[in-house]
Design a protein around this motif. Sequence first.
Motif, PDB file in Angstrom:
ATOM      1  N   PRO A   5       0.821  -1.207   0.000  1.00  0.00           N
ATOM      2  CA  PRO A   5       0.000   0.000   0.000  1.00  0.00           C
ATOM      3  C   PRO A   5       0.858   1.261   0.000  1.00  0.00           C
ATOM      4  CG  PRO A   5      -0.060  -1.083   2.154  1.00  0.00           C
ATOM      5  CD  PRO A   5       0.725  -1.963   1.229  1.00  0.00           C
ATOM      6  N   ASP A   6       0.394   2.294  -0.708  1.00  0.00           N
ATOM      7  CA  ASP A   6       1.078   3.581  -0.745  1.00  0.00           C
ATOM      8  C   ASP A   6       0.448   4.573   0.226  1.00  0.00           C
ATOM      9  OD1 ASP A   6       2.878   2.807  -2.744  1.00  0.00           O
ATOM     10  OD2 ASP A   6       1.481   3.373  -4.335  1.00  0.00           O
ATOM     11  N   ASP A   7      -0.807   4.355   0.556  1.00  0.00           N
ATOM     12  CA  ASP A   7      -1.551   5.256   1.420  1.00  0.00           C
ATOM     13  C   ASP A   7      -1.051   5.133   2.861  1.00  0.00           C
ATOM     14  OD1 ASP A   7      -3.702   5.855   3.379  1.00  0.00           O
ATOM     15  OD2 ASP A   7      -4.803   6.424   1.579  1.00  0.00           O
ATOM     16  N   PRO A   8      -0.713   6.253   3.502  1.00  0.00           N
ATOM     17  CA  PRO A   8      -0.204   6.188   4.883  1.00  0.00           C
ATOM     18  C   PRO A   8      -1.175   5.495   5.848  1.00  0.00           C
ATOM     19  CG  PRO A   8      -0.002   8.420   4.006  1.00  0.00           C
ATOM     20  CD  PRO A   8      -0.751   7.611   2.996  1.00  0.00           C
ATOM     21  N   PHE A   9      -2.465   5.687   5.624  1.00  0.00           N
ATOM     22  CA  PHE A   9      -3.447   5.045   6.501  1.00  0.00           C
ATOM     23  C   PHE A   9      -3.425   3.529   6.300  1.00  0.00           C
ATOM     24  CE2 PHE A   9      -7.448   3.582   8.124  1.00  0.00           C
ATOM     25  CZ  PHE A   9      -7.617   4.339   9.277  1.00  0.00           C
ATOM     26  N   ALA A  14      -2.133  -1.892   8.156  1.00  0.00           N
ATOM     27  CA  ALA A  14      -1.426  -3.164   7.956  1.00  0.00           C
ATOM     28  C   ALA A  14      -0.471  -3.431   9.118  1.00  0.00           C
ATOM     29  CB  ALA A  14      -0.674  -3.148   6.629  1.00  0.00           C
ATOM     30  N   ALA A  15       0.231  -2.406   9.576  1.00  0.00           N
ATOM     31  CA  ALA A  15       1.149  -2.558  10.706  1.00  0.00           C
ATOM     32  C   ALA A  15       0.374  -2.883  11.985  1.00  0.00           C
ATOM     33  CB  ALA A  15       1.973  -1.285  10.892  1.00  0.00           C
ATOM     34  N   GLY A  88       1.668  12.481  11.228  1.00  0.00           N
ATOM     35  CA  GLY A  88       2.980  11.841  11.113  1.00  0.00           C
ATOM     36  C   GLY A  88       2.829  10.330  11.161  1.00  0.00           C
ATOM     37  N   HIS A  89       3.787   9.658  10.529  1.00  0.00           N
ATOM     38  CA  HIS A  89       3.716   8.202  10.369  1.00  0.00           C
ATOM     39  C   HIS A  89       3.616   7.459  11.697  1.00  0.00           C
ATOM     40  CE1 HIS A  89       4.446   4.166   8.940  1.00  0.00           C
ATOM     41  NE2 HIS A  89       5.448   4.085   9.796  1.00  0.00           N
ATOM     42  N   SER A  90       4.512   7.731  12.629  1.00  0.00           N
ATOM     43  CA  SER A  90       4.517   6.955  13.875  1.00  0.00           C
ATOM     44  C   SER A  90       3.286   7.258  14.721  1.00  0.00           C
ATOM     45  CB  SER A  90       5.804   7.170  14.667  1.00  0.00           C
ATOM     46  OG  SER A  90       5.993   8.527  14.966  1.00  0.00           O
TER      47      SER A  90
END
Length: 124
Positions: A5-9, A14-15, A88-90
């Motif tokens: 996936p490219d979408d940050p959400f 997934a994580a 932000g990602h985290s």
Amino acid sequence: MPGVPDDPFDIALAAAIEDLPAPYRRELESVAIVVQDEPDADQLASVHAHGLFGLYQGVPRTAYGAAGTPFASKITLFRGPLMRAYRGHSALTEGVRETLVHEVAHHLGISDARIRELQTKRRS
């Protein structure tokens, strides 16, 4: 890269699923996980809320006859509220993880009051 996936959400979701302990991931085999942009009025009214990050709809596994329920339970995660609250990602990954864990707890029959109690114990 295909299939990534490219979408940050989507990456955060997934994580969050991957981070769940195996027994809890197995519990999700009968649960549809849906991503919706925003909660609608009916969803907000169903839990008497002004805003939502996630919503569990279904029969908790602790309810009598839950295994014979003819429809899948559903966890809806709301992209807009989560992305606005966790920048932000985290931060987004942690917010999605916390929300998913909260909704999985409902699937397992744990009430909001008990979830708050467990969170308070965990933080102390």
